[in-house]
Every structure is written in structure tokens, then in C-alpha cells.
Design a protein around this motif. Structure first.
Motif, short mmCIF file in Angstrom:
data_model
loop_
_atom_site.label_atom_id
_atom_site.label_comp_id
_atom_site.label_asym_id
_atom_site.label_seq_id
_atom_site.Cartn_x
_atom_site.Cartn_y
_atom_site.Cartn_z
N ALA A 1 -61.28 -4.15 -38.63
CA ALA A 1 -61.43 -2.88 -39.37
C ALA A 1 -61.65 -1.72 -38.42
CB ALA A 1 -62.57 -2.99 -40.37
N ALA A 2 -62.46 -1.96 -37.37
CA ALA A 2 -62.75 -0.88 -36.41
C ALA A 2 -61.51 -0.53 -35.60
CB ALA A 2 -63.89 -1.31 -35.49
N VAL B 1 -71.61 8.47 -34.47
CA VAL B 1 -70.42 7.73 -34.88
C VAL B 1 -69.48 8.65 -35.64
CG1 VAL B 1 -69.60 5.86 -36.39
CG2 VAL B 1 -71.60 5.51 -34.91
N ASN B 2 -68.18 8.53 -35.35
CA ASN B 2 -67.17 9.36 -36.00
C ASN B 2 -66.57 8.73 -37.24
OD1 ASN B 2 -66.74 9.68 -32.73
ND2 ASN B 2 -66.79 11.65 -33.80
N HIS B 3 -66.45 7.40 -37.22
CA HIS B 3 -65.83 6.69 -38.35
C HIS B 3 -66.57 5.37 -38.58
CE1 HIS B 3 -62.34 9.40 -38.32
NE2 HIS B 3 -62.42 9.33 -37.00
N VAL B 4 -66.71 5.02 -39.85
CA VAL B 4 -67.26 3.72 -40.24
C VAL B 4 -66.19 3.01 -41.06
CG1 VAL B 4 -69.04 2.49 -41.53
CG2 VAL B 4 -69.64 4.55 -40.23
N ALA B 5 -65.84 1.80 -40.64
CA ALA B 5 -64.78 1.03 -41.29
C ALA B 5 -65.38 -0.24 -41.88
CB ALA B 5 -63.68 0.69 -40.29
N ALA C 1 -55.47 -7.19 -38.25
CA ALA C 1 -55.72 -6.30 -37.12
C ALA C 1 -56.62 -6.96 -36.08
CB ALA C 1 -56.34 -4.99 -37.60
N SER C 2 -57.57 -7.78 -36.54
CA SER C 2 -58.46 -8.46 -35.58
C SER C 2 -57.67 -9.39 -34.67
CB SER C 2 -59.54 -9.25 -36.32
OG SER C 2 -59.04 -10.47 -36.83
N ALA C 3 -56.57 -9.93 -35.19
CA ALA C 3 -55.73 -10.82 -34.38
C ALA C 3 -54.72 -10.03 -33.56
CB ALA C 3 -55.00 -11.81 -35.29
N PHE C 4 -53.93 -9.19 -34.22
CA PHE C 4 -52.84 -8.51 -33.50
C PHE C 4 -53.36 -7.47 -32.52
CE2 PHE C 4 -49.51 -5.11 -33.48
CZ PHE C 4 -48.62 -5.79 -32.66
N HIS D 1 -64.35 4.51 -44.27
CA HIS D 1 -63.03 3.95 -44.53
C HIS D 1 -63.18 2.55 -45.13
CE1 HIS D 1 -61.09 6.94 -41.75
NE2 HIS D 1 -62.28 6.85 -41.18
N TRP D 2 -62.49 2.33 -46.25
CA TRP D 2 -62.37 0.97 -46.78
C TRP D 2 -61.09 0.38 -46.20
CZ3 TRP D 2 -66.73 -0.07 -49.17
CH2 TRP D 2 -67.37 0.91 -49.93
N VAL D 3 -61.20 -0.78 -45.54
CA VAL D 3 -60.02 -1.43 -44.96
C VAL D 3 -59.85 -2.77 -45.66
CG1 VAL D 3 -58.92 -2.24 -42.85
CG2 VAL D 3 -60.53 -0.33 -42.75
N PRO D 4 -58.71 -3.01 -46.31
CA PRO D 4 -58.52 -4.29 -47.03
C PRO D 4 -58.85 -5.49 -46.15
CG PRO D 4 -56.75 -2.78 -47.56
CD PRO D 4 -57.55 -2.11 -46.48
N HIS D 5 -59.41 -6.49 -46.79
CA HIS D 5 -59.96 -7.64 -46.06
C HIS D 5 -58.91 -8.33 -45.19
CE1 HIS D 5 -63.03 -10.74 -45.48
NE2 HIS D 5 -62.11 -11.66 -45.71
#
Length: 576
Positions: A351-352, A68-72, A159-162, A149-153
């Protein structure tokens, strides 16, 4: 490039794996652990990560955590801590009572909650259950191969919608209980970019208001809000004024909620399992109306502010299909897309995708969520091997759709286990209980089978090309996120799926989305003239939707289901 998304802060822990802008896999941890909603949203559980869902995602891609390259992670703890991020962790005292005044925490338990979240990257390496360790090997805390990466809730919700929607330009509205500080968010999306416009902060929250009323009515908050939505159809707007007095809409899409004082306003709370009175129905109905009117006002402001024709919705409140239909029918937006995993589980996807787009530096969209079949699947060979091991009687079907339709026209109820499991709270034809809608008694029978409250409706699935005729749908509705009026000339033909208010929460299906499911509906249609089936989730009370063949067989044999169609195989109970 692989990006792993994780939701774990509150409830519905989940994982998602994205490769170069495309979602490969996503699942809630509850499906593997058999713990409904994964865990309760209390501070003691914040440390728990969705290891089983992560393991599935890695397995689906044929990789390990080392690849894995990134964890969000879909929460930004430093928004609450107010100090600079460290590379790994920051020290947080574990004595919550000492922090309330000095740090300004909203709750005495916040330091414990945040300590668990800040240390999540360490738990991902050190907290793995023994039986899952094979896909987590090769990663050490001092030599992580991925960036964290911390991604604000609420950004994760947005992002999950758009980023999953069919729109490249849209307004975005997020509504849930709470994130770090935000409870409601307004944004505008373009390509893979989101520009934040405004937000509402704690303690003002439409989601928490709905939770409080859910608990007042004797149900489990952060779990049973959909029951209150169903209950509302039996009530009258007796308390609309009370709820309107609690909410004040401000400028720029903001609002405040005054002290609720539910028992002072409405009398003693209903105890769990207690009798339902007319005032309970009226409270639910009044709450629902005021929620719809409030969100409609927020949408009118957002439309005027963004001048966009499309709206994307996410957050747990966006699972309120009655509200969504009100926005569709009376709101200013021409098109609305709701994330099918709109609750916290969906933030793993958001987040991903957000992190993937940011790290690729690309504004091009490579993914549209036109189905939710992102979970595990099992081949006929795997299913038959398990059936043989259990020594249950079964037979192979020569024509799955036709033979299953024959069972359904006999008014029998079947478990339907096919293909990849759905992501999100709705069963959409992979892990479903199916039945004929032609006789009204089927609604109560299904509620009895699933040990559910009598007032709960069951939902229909309809062939997409017949949705306009049977439900007045003007377009596809594949995720059961909007209600539709059942036309008068069809009401008597499908009484089992018509709620007391004359509506139905439909799923449309076409053959490209799920061929076997569609063919079953077509076979039932040929026999009955009705292109509709009852579709409810394949589970019983207190259990998550089934995931594995073992789950399906156990649910079948421990409930009054008549038959189980699992892959190409049929299990039936003998009637003596």
C-alpha cells in the motif's frame, strides 16, 4: 515525501514507512505486543491499528506523524459498501443483524467490521496508547497534515510483490483467504504500474479452502497452515479425487469451489491436540497436491495472457514453499519472485509503495527488496546496559563468528540476536535459533526446545556459493520460500535439515546481505567442512519472534537453549 503504509483489517497488523520510493522501515505489531499474529481475524478486532509498529517506523526515520505526507491503508471498505466515499467517514449502523438482507452483506458481522475500518483514520489520531503518544502529537482530526488513501487489499498484495521485486516487467498473481471481495488476483506490471486483468471473488478461495482443512485437522486457521504443509509430506494422495471434485477452473484464470463438507467426505474432524492418524496425513497430502495443480493451471493461463517471463507472487498462499517450488520446476515462467512478507503484513509495504509511486507520478523504480532487515536494531551499548541491569552473567566476545562457531561444533543450540529484525514470518539471521545440522537428533531437539510438533522440519541456511553443491539450487534463495532436494551424497552429512520427503526449505546468504551471519557460517564451514547451519525462528510456542534484548534474554532463560549471542556478548548456562 513520507508515506506510511498500514495493514490492520484482518490479521498480522503491520506498518511500513516509505520515503521517495524507498522502504525505510517495516515491522509487524506482534513483535512489540507479544500477541501472536497481532490479533485474530474477527470483526471485533478490525478497529485495532498497529500503533507500536507505526511508532517504530516513525522513530526509525526520526519523524512524527505530523511529518507524514500520505497514509495508505491496505483495504478499500467502499468496495463493499457500494456508496460514495466521504472525506472522513460514512455512517454505518452497528446492528449487524439488520443489515444482512438489506445491504447484501456476506456476514452478519460485516457492518461492524466495516465500521471499524472506515473510521480507521480517526482511530489513528484518537486511539493511541498513552505511552506512544509523543510521535503522534500535533495531528488533529480536522487538520490532518497527510492525505488518507484506501488501497484495495489485493492491489496492496500485488504491489508488495511487484514493486519490491527485481523485475520491471512481470506477471503478478495474488492468492490469499479474502480481501474486500477478491480472493485471487491476476495483474501485469510495468515499471511502477499494475494493470489488473481478472480476479476471483468470495466465496471461492483457495486460501479459505486451505484454512478450512487446517481447522478440520485440529490446527488454528489463519495461523497454522504451514503445519498442514509439513504434515502433507507424511501422506499419500488418497483423497486427491475428493479435492479435485471441489474445484472447477474457469476462463480467464478464474475458478469456483463447491461445498467442501469435510466431515461428510472424510469423517469426524480431529480435535486440537488429538492423535494424528494416517487419514490426516493423507488429507493434508491430497490437499497440497490439488492446490499445486490448481495454481499451476492458473499460472499457465496467466503466462499465456501476459507473455511475460517473470512472475511475482504474494498473498498468504504464496508462503507455501512446496507450491512455489512446483511452480518453479514445472511452471511456464522463467523466474519467480515471492514477497517474503507474503501474508497480510506485507500489504502495508504494498500500500505504501503503490501510493508513493502514484503521488510522485513516477514510473521509475527506486527500491528492490534484497533483504528483509527492516525492523528495530540495538547497539552494543544499549544491549550491555540492559544486561547489566538484569545482573545476568555475560562476557564480550573478541571474535563473534569464530567463538560462536566453536560453540556450535559442540552440538549446542544458540539464540542469535544481531542487527535489524526481519520483516515477515521467517527468521533469516537477525532473530534466529542456530544449531549444527550434522546430527539427525537436532531436529527433534529443536522441536522439543520450541515445544513444537514432532513432524515439523527445521530449515537450513547455506553459504550462497555452496547452495548448488549442497541443495542443487540454481540461484540465490534468500527468503526460505522454496524447497530443494537434498542430494544423495549430502543427505547423511546434514540429516537434521532433511525433511521426510528428502527436501529442505533453504536460505542462501552472501556476505553483502549479512556479514556477521555469513562469517559465522564460514567459520563453521572451516571447522566441519559443512557450509550449512540449522536456522529456525528465535521464539517458543505461542510467542512471536523476539524483537528486543529483553525478549531475547527472557526467551533464553525460560527455554533449554545453551547459549545466547546478542550483539557482541555471550550468555551461557552452566552445566552441573
Amino acid at each position: 515525501m513520507f508515506t506510511l503504509g498500514i495493514n490492520a483489517a484482518f490479521h498480522d497488523p503491520a506498518a511500513c514507512l516509505v520515503k521517495d520510493g524507498v522502504v525505510l522501515a517495516a515491522a509487524e505489531d506482534e513483535r512489540f505486543t507479544h500477541v501472536k499474529h497481532g490479533k485474530r481475524p474477527v470483526p471485533f478486532t478490525a478497529w485495532e491499528l498497529p500503533f507500536h509498529a507505526i511508532d517504530f517506523c516513525l522513530k526509525q526515520a526520526g519523524i512524527t506523524l505530523a511529518d507524514v505526507n500520505h497514509v495508505a491503508y491496505s483495504f478499500e471498505p467502499f468496495l463493499l459498501l457500494g456508496n460514495k466515499r466521504g472525506d472522513k467517514t460514512v455512517p454505518i449502523p452497528l446492528h449487524p443483524g439488520e443489515q444482512k438482507a438489506s445491504k447484501g452483506f456476506a456476514s452478519a458481522w460485516d457492518p461492524l467490521f466495516l465500521a471499524s475500518i472506515v473510521n480507521a483514520r480517526g482511530f489513528l489520531i484518537d486511539g493511541i496508547p498513552l505511552h506512544l503518544q509523543s510521535r503522534f502529537r500535533g495531528v488533529h482530526y480536522d487538520s490532518e497534515p497527510y492525505r488518507w488513501h484506501w488501497v484495495p487489499h489485493h492491489l496492496s498484495h500485488a504491489a508488495s510483490a511487484f514493486h519490491c521485486s527485481p523485475f520491471t516487467k512481470a506477471a503478478v498473481l495474488t492468492l490469499d483467504g479474502r480481501g474486500e471481495q477478491a480472493t485471487t488476483g491476476h495483474a501485469v506490471g510495468d515499471g511502477n504500474q499494475l494493470e489488473w486483468i481478472s480476479q476471483v471473488h468470495m466465496p471461492h478461495s483457495l486460501g479459505i479452502l486451505y484454512e478450512l482443512v487446517t481447522e478440520y485437522l485440529g490446527f488454528l486457521h489463519s495461523s497454522d497452515e504451514y503445519k498442514v504443509m509439513a504434515l502433507a509430506s507424511f501422506g499419500k494422495p488418497r483423497y486427491v479425487g475428493e479435492f479435485k471434485s471441489m474445484i472447477r477452473i474457469g476462463a480467464k484464470g478464474t475458478y469456483t469451489i463447491e461445498s467442501t463438507r469435510l466431515e461428510d467426505r472424510f469423517g469426524p474432524a480431529r480435535f486440537k491436540g488429538g492423535p494424528l492418524e494416517q487419514r490426516h496425513y493423507d488429507i493434508a497430502h491430497s490437499l497440497q497436491i490439488v492446490l499445486e495443480e490448481t495454481v499451476l493451471e492458473l499460472c499457465r493461463w496467466l503466462h499465456a495472457e501476459t507473455k511475460r517471463d517473470n512472475l511475482c507472487l504474494a498473498g498468504g498462499v504464496a508462503l507455501n514453499c512446496v507450491m512455489n517450488a512446483r511452480l518453479r520446476d514445472r511452471g511456464p515462467f522463467e523466474n519467480i519472485w515471492v514477497q517474503p512478507a507474503a501474508g497480510d503484513a506485507g500489504t502495508a509495504i504494498g500500500a505504501a509503495l503503490w501510493t508513493d509511486a502514484k503521488e510522485r507520478g513516477s514510473n521509475d523504480r527506486r527500491y528492490v527488496m534484497d533483504h528483509t532487515f527492516l525492523g528495530p536494531e540495538y547497539t552494543d551499548a544499549e544491549i550491555e546496559e540492559f544486561l547489566r541491569w538484569t545482573q545476568v552473567p555475560y562476557r564480550r566476545l573478541s571474535n563473534i563468528a569464530e567463538e560462536t562457531a566453536e560453540i556450535l561444533v559442540q552440538d549446542k543450540v544458540i539464540g542469535w540476536f544481531q542487527g535489524r529484525m526481519e520483516m515477515g514470518p521467517r527468521a533469516l539471521g537477525a532473530r534466529s535459533i542456530l544449531a549444527s545440522p550434522i546430527h539427525g537428533h537436532m531436529q527433534s531437539r529443536l522441536n522439543e526446545i520450541k515445544d513444537r510438533e514432532d513432524f515439523r522440519p527445521v530449515a537450513p541456511v547455506v553459504m550462497e556459493e555452496h547452495a548448488a553443491e549442497w541443495f542443487g539450487a540454481k540461484g540465490p534463495s534468500p527468503f526460505m520460500l522454496f524447497i530443494f532436494d537434498v542430494p544423495a551424497d549430502k543427505a547423511d552429512r546434514i540429516p537434521a535439515v532433511r525433511h521426510v520427503d528428502g527436501t529442505a526449505r533453504i536460505q542462501t546468504i552472501n556476505r553483502d546481505q549479512n556479514p556477521r551471519y555469513y562469517d559465522l557460517l564460514a567459520a563453521f564451514h572451516r571447522r566441519t567442512g559443512v557450509p550449512v547451519l540449522v536456522n529456525t525462528s528465535f521464539n517458543t510456542r505461542g510467542e512471536p519472534i523476539v524483537c528486543t534484548p529483553r525478549d531475547a534474554v527472557e526467551c533464553f532463560w525460560t527455554s533449554p537453549l545453551d547459549a545466547l549471542v546478542i550483539g557482541s556478548f555471550l550468555l551461557q548456562k552452566s552445566r552441573t
